[in-house]
Design a protein around this motif. Structure first.
Motif, short mmCIF file in Angstrom:
data_model
loop_
_atom_site.label_atom_id
_atom_site.label_comp_id
_atom_site.label_asym_id
_atom_site.label_seq_id
_atom_site.Cartn_x
_atom_site.Cartn_y
_atom_site.Cartn_z
N PRO A 140 54.08 52.49 39.48
CA PRO A 140 54.30 51.04 39.38
C PRO A 140 54.83 50.36 40.63
CG PRO A 140 55.95 52.28 38.13
CD PRO A 140 54.91 53.25 38.54
N LYS A 141 55.36 51.12 41.60
CA LYS A 141 55.84 50.49 42.84
C LYS A 141 54.69 50.06 43.74
CE LYS A 141 60.37 52.65 43.57
NZ LYS A 141 61.15 53.49 44.52
N ILE A 142 53.51 50.67 43.58
CA ILE A 142 52.41 50.40 44.50
C ILE A 142 51.84 49.00 44.26
CG2 ILE A 142 50.12 51.13 45.26
CD1 ILE A 142 50.83 53.97 44.55
N LYS A 143 51.75 48.23 45.35
CA LYS A 143 51.21 46.87 45.27
C LYS A 143 49.73 46.82 45.65
CE LYS A 143 55.68 45.08 46.93
NZ LYS A 143 56.33 44.36 48.06
N TYR A 144 49.35 47.61 46.67
CA TYR A 144 47.97 47.58 47.16
C TYR A 144 47.49 49.00 47.40
CZ TYR A 144 49.49 42.82 48.20
OH TYR A 144 50.01 41.56 48.10
N ILE A 145 46.23 49.25 47.02
CA ILE A 145 45.59 50.53 47.30
C ILE A 145 44.36 50.26 48.16
CG2 ILE A 145 44.43 52.55 46.32
CD1 ILE A 145 46.16 52.11 43.79
N CYS A 146 44.39 50.76 49.39
CA CYS A 146 43.29 50.56 50.34
C CYS A 146 42.46 51.83 50.39
CB CYS A 146 43.83 50.26 51.74
SG CYS A 146 44.93 48.83 51.83
N LEU A 147 41.16 51.68 50.27
CA LEU A 147 40.25 52.82 50.35
C LEU A 147 39.22 52.54 51.43
CD1 LEU A 147 39.04 55.48 49.29
CD2 LEU A 147 37.80 54.14 47.58
N THR A 148 39.22 53.37 52.49
CA THR A 148 38.22 53.22 53.55
C THR A 148 36.97 54.02 53.17
OG1 THR A 148 39.27 55.04 54.79
CG2 THR A 148 39.93 52.80 55.35
N LEU A 149 35.81 53.40 53.41
CA LEU A 149 34.55 53.93 52.91
C LEU A 149 33.51 54.16 53.99
CD1 LEU A 149 34.41 51.50 49.85
CD2 LEU A 149 34.96 53.93 49.75
N GLY A 150 33.95 54.30 55.24
CA GLY A 150 33.01 54.56 56.33
C GLY A 150 32.01 53.43 56.50
N LYS A 151 30.73 53.77 56.47
CA LYS A 151 29.67 52.78 56.68
C LYS A 151 29.62 51.73 55.58
CE LYS A 151 26.12 55.70 54.54
NZ LYS A 151 26.01 54.89 53.30
N ASP A 152 30.29 51.99 54.46
CA ASP A 152 30.32 51.01 53.36
C ASP A 152 31.56 50.12 53.39
OD1 ASP A 152 27.88 51.92 52.21
OD2 ASP A 152 28.94 53.63 51.33
N GLY A 153 32.28 50.13 54.50
CA GLY A 153 33.41 49.23 54.65
C GLY A 153 34.68 49.76 54.02
N ALA A 154 35.31 48.96 53.19
CA ALA A 154 36.57 49.34 52.56
C ALA A 154 36.81 48.47 51.34
CB ALA A 154 37.72 49.18 53.55
N SER A 155 37.73 48.93 50.50
CA SER A 155 38.12 48.15 49.34
C SER A 155 39.63 48.09 49.25
CB SER A 155 37.56 48.76 48.05
OG SER A 155 38.16 50.03 47.80
N VAL A 156 40.13 47.09 48.53
CA VAL A 156 41.56 46.98 48.25
C VAL A 156 41.72 46.60 46.78
CG1 VAL A 156 43.69 45.71 48.69
CG2 VAL A 156 42.22 46.32 50.60
N PHE A 157 42.61 47.31 46.10
CA PHE A 157 43.00 46.94 44.75
C PHE A 157 44.38 46.31 44.80
CE2 PHE A 157 44.73 48.17 40.44
CZ PHE A 157 44.04 47.16 39.76
N ASP A 158 44.47 45.06 44.41
CA ASP A 158 45.73 44.33 44.31
C ASP A 158 46.30 44.66 42.93
OD1 ASP A 158 47.76 42.50 43.90
OD2 ASP A 158 46.71 40.84 44.84
N CYS A 159 47.25 45.60 42.90
CA CYS A 159 47.72 46.15 41.63
C CYS A 159 48.45 45.11 40.79
CB CYS A 159 48.64 47.34 41.89
SG CYS A 159 47.94 48.63 42.94
N LYS A 160 49.22 44.26 41.41
CA LYS A 160 50.04 43.31 40.65
C LYS A 160 49.20 42.20 40.04
CE LYS A 160 53.55 45.70 41.96
NZ LYS A 160 54.13 46.69 41.03
N ASN A 161 48.15 41.79 40.76
CA ASN A 161 47.30 40.71 40.26
C ASN A 161 46.01 41.21 39.61
OD1 ASN A 161 48.95 38.46 41.11
ND2 ASN A 161 48.38 39.00 43.21
N ASN A 162 45.86 42.53 39.54
CA ASN A 162 44.71 43.14 38.88
C ASN A 162 43.38 42.63 39.45
OD1 ASN A 162 43.54 44.92 36.99
ND2 ASN A 162 43.22 43.24 35.53
N GLU A 163 43.32 42.58 40.80
CA GLU A 163 42.12 42.11 41.48
C GLU A 163 41.61 43.17 42.44
OE1 GLU A 163 43.01 37.30 41.40
OE2 GLU A 163 43.36 38.45 43.26
N PHE A 164 40.30 43.32 42.48
CA PHE A 164 39.66 44.33 43.33
C PHE A 164 38.80 43.63 44.37
CE2 PHE A 164 38.49 48.68 44.08
CZ PHE A 164 37.20 48.64 44.58
N TYR A 165 38.99 43.99 45.64
CA TYR A 165 38.26 43.37 46.73
C TYR A 165 37.40 44.43 47.43
CZ TYR A 165 41.76 39.66 46.22
OH TYR A 165 42.57 38.65 45.74
#
Length: 296
Positions: free
Chosen positions: A199-224
Motif C-alpha cells: 500500500p505504500k507504493i504510489k507509482y509502478i513504472c515498467l520499461t518495455l524496450g521498443k514498446d516504450g514504458a507504462s506507469v500505474f498510478d496506484c492511488k488514482n487507479n490509472e494506467f498510462y
C-alpha cells in the motif's frame, strides 16, 4: 531538489579473448541514476564506497565531473574498487561481478536531513555489511519518495530482500525482463497485483524496450502507456537508469504523471542512441513530443 542514492560504484572492465583489458567504463546503476539526476538539475548525492586504488580515485573524479556530491562516498584502502569483468562469447556478453569489493562494505555516514527522494537497488545488498548500513540509512533519511529500481543481477538477490525493499518503496521501477519475478499476466494486471500487496507504493513504472514504458498510478487507479520510442538503439547501457531519473525529477517538480512518463521515455530513447550510460545532453531534451495513453 535533493536526491540521495545508495549503492554500487563500479567499473565495467571489457576483456579480449586473451583476457587483456580493451576498455573500461564507470558505472553501477545507482551511480548512473545519480549522474542523470544531476544533469537534470537536481542536487544529487550518492552513498557508496570505493577502494584506495587508482580506480577509486578515478571514480571520484568522474563523479565530480558529472556534478555528483561525493561527501558520502567512503574510501576504503583495504578493498578494491568495485568492477565487473565483461567478456564476449560468440558475440554475447558474460558478466563477472567481482565480490568482496569496496561497495560490499559501505559504512553508514552521518546524514543531514532534507532529502526529497532516496534511491535503492538490489546489488549493493548482496553483502550483510552494506545491507546493515542501508537499513540504518533508510530509517533516518525520511525522504518523501523512495524509488526502488530492481536491477536484478545474477543471483545477487532473493525474494526476502525484494519484499523488504518493497516495504519502503513509494515508486517501483522494473523492466520487462524482471516482471516475471512479480507475477504472470499483462503489465497492467501485474502492476495492480503488486499495488494491492504494497500500500505504500504510489507509482509502478515498467520499461518495455521498443514498446516504450507504462506507469500505474496506484492511488488514482490509472494506467498510462507511452507511445513507442522512435530511435534505433546503439547501446541500452544506462537507459533504465536515465528513465528512472527523469521520471523522479519530473515528479518532484510537480509534473503530471503522463508528462513524467513521456519525458522519461524521451530521455531513455536518446540514451540508447549513444555509447555510454551518461552521455552529454541538455535538460532541454525533455521537452518531449512523445505522448501517453491513459487507461482506467
Amino acid at each position: 531538489m535533493k536526491i540521495l542514492a545508495f549503492g554500487e560504484i563500479l567499473w565495467d572492465i571489457f576483456l579480449s579473448q586473451n583476457r587483456e583489458i580493451t576498455k573500461k567504463k564507470i558505472g553501477g546503476a545507482p551511480f548512473n541514476f545519480a549522474a542523470h539526476c544531476s544533469k537534470l538539475g537536481a542536487e544529487s548525492y550518492i552513498i557508496s564506497a570505493v577502494g584506495g586504488d587508482e580506480n577509486g580515485y578515478c571514480a571520484l573524479e568522474e563523479a565530480k565531473k558529472l556534478g555528483l556530491n561525493t561527501d558520502f562516498v567512503s574510501v576504503l584502502p583495504q578493498y578494491q574498487t568495485g568492477f565487473c569483468k565483461i567478456t564476449l562469447d560468440n558475440g554475447l556478453p558474460n558478466y563477472d561481478l567481482v565480490s568482496d569489493v569496496a561497495y560490499d562494505h559501505i559504512p553508514a555516514p552521518e546524514l543531514t536531513t532534507g532529502f526529497d527522494a532516496f534511491y535503492m537497488g538490489t546489488l549493493a545488498m548482496r553483502n550483510e555489511e552494506s545491507k546493515t548500513a542501508f537499513r540504518e540509512i533508510v530509517k533516518r533519511v525520511s525522504a518523501k519518495e523512495i524509488l526502488f529500481d530492481v536491477n536484478f543481477r545474477k543471483n545477487f538477490y532473493s525474494r526476502e530482500l525484494v519484499e523488504e525493499l518493497l516495504s519502503y518503496t513509494t515508486i517501483l521501477k522494473i523492466s520487462d525482463e524482471e516482471i516475471g519475478f512479480f507475477g504472470k499476466g499483462s503489465a497492467e494486471s501485474v502492476s495492480r497485483d503488486i499495488a494491492k500487496g504494497h500500500p505504500k507504493i504510489k507509482y509502478i513504472c515498467l520499461t518495455l524496450g521498443k514498446d516504450g514504458a507504462s506507469v500505474f498510478d496506484c492511488k488514482n487507479n490509472e494506467f498510462y502507456q507511452s507511445e513507442n520510442p522512435k530511435s534505433k538503439p546503439v547501446s541500452t547501457v544506462g537507459a533504465g537508469d536515465s528513465f528512472a531519473a527523469a521520471f523522479l525529477v519530473n515528479l518532484l517538480k510537480g509534473e503530471a504523471v503522463e508528462v513524467c512518463l513521456s519525458n522519461a521515455v524521451k530521455l531513455s530513447d536518446f540514451v540508447v542512441t549513444q555509447m555510454g550510460a551518461v552521455p552529454d545532453y541538455s535538460a532541454d531534451l525533455l521537452f518531449a513530443e512523445l505522448g501517453t495513453k491513459k487507461q482506467l
